[in-house]
Design a protein around this motif. Structure first.
Motif, short mmCIF file in Angstrom:
data_model
loop_
_atom_site.label_atom_id
_atom_site.label_comp_id
_atom_site.label_asym_id
_atom_site.label_seq_id
_atom_site.Cartn_x
_atom_site.Cartn_y
_atom_site.Cartn_z
N PRO A 156 49.14 73.12 -29.04
CA PRO A 156 49.04 71.67 -29.18
C PRO A 156 47.88 71.30 -30.11
N PRO A 157 47.95 70.13 -30.72
CA PRO A 157 46.86 69.71 -31.61
C PRO A 157 45.57 69.55 -30.83
N SER A 158 44.48 69.86 -31.47
CA SER A 158 43.18 69.74 -30.81
C SER A 158 42.49 68.47 -31.28
N PHE A 159 41.84 67.79 -30.36
CA PHE A 159 41.12 66.58 -30.65
C PHE A 159 39.72 66.69 -30.08
N PRO A 160 38.81 65.82 -30.52
CA PRO A 160 37.46 65.87 -29.98
C PRO A 160 37.47 65.80 -28.46
N GLN A 161 36.69 66.66 -27.82
CA GLN A 161 36.63 66.69 -26.37
C GLN A 161 35.83 65.49 -25.86
N ARG A 162 36.38 64.83 -24.85
CA ARG A 162 35.69 63.70 -24.26
C ARG A 162 34.86 64.15 -23.07
N GLU A 163 33.71 63.55 -22.92
CA GLU A 163 32.86 63.82 -21.78
C GLU A 163 33.29 62.95 -20.60
N HIS A 164 33.12 63.51 -19.40
CA HIS A 164 33.44 62.76 -18.18
C HIS A 164 32.14 62.29 -17.55
N HIS A 165 32.04 60.98 -17.31
CA HIS A 165 30.82 60.41 -16.72
C HIS A 165 31.19 59.42 -15.63
N ASN A 166 30.21 59.14 -14.75
CA ASN A 166 30.45 58.13 -13.73
C ASN A 166 30.15 56.74 -14.31
N LEU A 167 30.55 55.71 -13.55
CA LEU A 167 30.42 54.35 -14.05
C LEU A 167 28.95 53.93 -14.21
N LYS A 168 28.10 54.41 -13.34
CA LYS A 168 26.69 54.03 -13.43
C LYS A 168 26.11 54.45 -14.78
N PHE A 213 41.34 44.23 -13.91
CA PHE A 213 41.07 44.58 -12.51
C PHE A 213 39.67 45.16 -12.42
N LYS A 214 39.18 45.31 -11.19
CA LYS A 214 37.90 45.96 -10.96
C LYS A 214 38.14 47.32 -10.32
N ALA A 215 37.29 48.28 -10.67
CA ALA A 215 37.44 49.64 -10.16
C ALA A 215 36.06 50.22 -9.90
N SER A 216 36.01 51.19 -9.01
CA SER A 216 34.73 51.78 -8.63
C SER A 216 34.89 53.28 -8.39
N ASP A 217 33.79 53.99 -8.60
CA ASP A 217 33.75 55.41 -8.24
C ASP A 217 32.65 55.68 -7.21
N GLY A 218 32.08 54.60 -6.66
CA GLY A 218 31.02 54.76 -5.68
C GLY A 218 29.63 54.65 -6.27
N THR A 219 29.52 54.80 -7.60
CA THR A 219 28.20 54.64 -8.24
C THR A 219 28.00 53.23 -8.77
N GLU A 220 29.08 52.63 -9.27
CA GLU A 220 29.08 51.24 -9.73
C GLU A 220 30.50 50.71 -9.65
N GLU A 221 30.63 49.40 -9.77
CA GLU A 221 31.95 48.77 -9.89
C GLU A 221 32.00 48.10 -11.25
#
Length: 483
Positions: free
Chosen positions: A264-276, A343-351
């Motif tokens: 498959p084509p390769s694209f820049p890797q995205r970092e995963h972070h929390n909302l805070k 909509f609003k969403a949360s991961d427990g660190t921020e909304e």
């Protein structure tokens, strides 16, 4: 204990014993080919010809998944009987089974007769409707192969990369239907050992486990993890096809990519972070490919319109005047309804407040915008279809919207969906900030426990989850000006 037929199972059965054959089996990993297993699905049959859907939840996939081998016959006990999902049903029936930690499995060394070779329920080509009541259930079709495309890599910076191939089939009326196979299914489909280019004998194929889709005005079937196929099946419905192809020849060009390893084509890797972390950033510091974050939808803000009337002629789909229904750019009166979902969403660190345009919103809601508008035309109220997305968990690809660059208030724009995890039984909330010394050991996030209970189920094209609806703290007025 005597074996119980699958058709005789009830919701009260806890210690029933069944003798089953694993007819089909697939792993569901969400929107990516190499993501974590969200659940393993199987179609089980018995010697009386019955079939039932069975699921292994994600937390048992690693330990129990390999125990079930396709084609093997087992005696199974201590499984869970539940109501069948109302959507993404691979077989007809009111019940389904779940494998539990205590489920026992015993291999049978003798093979009774009567187990079906095929499990299918054919849909005629003209009954395939991407917006109909069965749009979220799997379809099975029969036809003669007329064309196979080469495998093509697809994807961009906002959508996980994959690859697909198209298979064209025709019915006895010469109507053409496109089947688009994705990922591993695209690579596994091959006619090398089935079709003889010298004899050019037509190939009849039975596709099962496909979902109806529409792309650029064309109705097609999409074949993902649940898709399977049988060449020249020995079923009654195929006899008319065999009679026709006795004197017919079809030249099928076999793509040369069949024998090549597809990357498959390769694209820049995205970092995963929390909302805070994300909300603390300067919007200018977010990379072009955006970030990934995993959140649960917590509420739908009131007072936000959820659709707009767009020009169907202009490429950029500007808004059309809602009174005169005319585009101010091209003066066209050809319009369509498109989502603008907030909509609003949360991961427990921020909304955070999040926003999605039509394509992403349609995946989240599960219905095209015109279908929802037809039953609920009030853009300022919250229709049930949108209220129902609360408590669903996703991994999104996000960036800041344009207004976040101009004002202090920040809104995250959803550019794509990496994975969907279904409906959660509790909603995360952000811990209150107190002016006290925090302990060195991190504390767990508080949760709002809700009344719903749901097995671990995932996405839809992305989710295949269908859990009981959860009471929401939402109000919406009755539809106004209903047509």
């Amino acid at each position: 204990m005597p074996n119980k037929p699958l058709s005789a199972l009830t919701l009260q059965d806890r210690n029933a014993e069944v003798q089953i054959q694993v007819h089909r089996k697939w792993e569901f990993r969400g929107a990516v080919d190499n993501g974590p297993i969200l659940h393993i699905d199987m179609i089980l049959t018995d010697c009386t010809g019955n079939a039932i859907h069975c699921q292994i939840p994600s937390f048992l996939a690693a330990t129990r998944g390999d125990e079930f081998q396709v084609g093997k016959i087992y005696k199974m006990t201590r499984f869970s009987v539940a109501r069948a999902k109302s959507t993404y049903k691979p077989v007809d029936g009111d019940l389904m089974l779940y494998v539990k930690p205590y489920t026992t499995l015993e291999l049978c060394h003798t093979s009774p007769s009567g187990f079906p070779l095929y499990v299918y329920h054919l849909t005629s080509y003209d009954k395939i409707d991407p917006d109909g009541s069965n749009a979220r259930n799997f379809h099975d079709v029969l036809g003669i192969i007329t064309e196979i495309s080469a495998i093509k890599p697809v994807g961009n910076a906002h959508i996980p990369s994959s690859y697909n191939r198209h298979v064209l089939i025709k019915n006895l009326s010469d109507d053409i239907l496109k089947i688009t196979l994705w990922g591993k299914r695209a690579q596994e489909f091959s006619l090398t050992n089935t079709y003889d280019p010298q004899k050019q004998t037509p190939i009849v194929v039975l596709f099962v486990g496909c979902l109806p889709k529409e792309y650029q005005g064309e109705v097609l079937l999409s074949g993902g993890a649940a898709c399977h196929w049988y060449f020249n099946p020995s079923i009654e419905e195929a006899e008319a096809f065999y009679s026709r192809i006795e004197s017919e020849k079809i030249n099928i060009e076999l793509p040369s990519l069949d024998k090549q390893e597809i990357t498959p084509p390769s694209f820049p890797q995205r970092e995963h972070h929390n909302l805070k972390y994300i909300l603390s950033l300067n919007p200018h510091d977010v990379p072009d490919q955006g970030y990934e974050c995993t959140v649960t939808i917590t509420c739908i803000p009131e007072g936000k319109t959820w659709y707009y009337i767009a020009c169907n002629t202009c490429p950029n789909k500007p808004s059309i005047d809602p009174v005169i229904r005319q585009c101010s750019t091209c003066r066209s009166t050809n319009y369509c309804f498109r989502y603008k979902l907030t909509f609003k969403a949360s991961d427990g660190t921020e909304e955070a407040e999040m926003f999605a345009f039509d394509n992403v919103a349609r995946t989240i809601i599960g219905k095209p915008c015109p279908t929802v508008v037809a039953s609920f035309p009030d853009a300022s109220a919250i229709p049930p279809e949108i209220a129902a997305i609360v408590s669903r968990k996703y991994t999104f690809i996000i960036e800041f919207n344009s207004q976040s660059f101009r004002f202090l208030e920040k809104t995250l724009l959803i550019k794509g969906i990496v994975a969907s995890y279904g409906r959660m039984t509790s909603l995360p909330i952000v811990q209150e900030k107190d002016d006290v010394q925090l302990p060195l050991t991190p504390t767990k996030n508080k949760l709002i426990t809700t009344a719903a209970e749901s097995p671990s189920t995932p996405m839809s094209r992305l989710s295949t989850a269908d859990s009981p609806s959860m009471p929401q703290k939402l109000t919406y007025s009755p539809a106004k000006n209903k047509p």
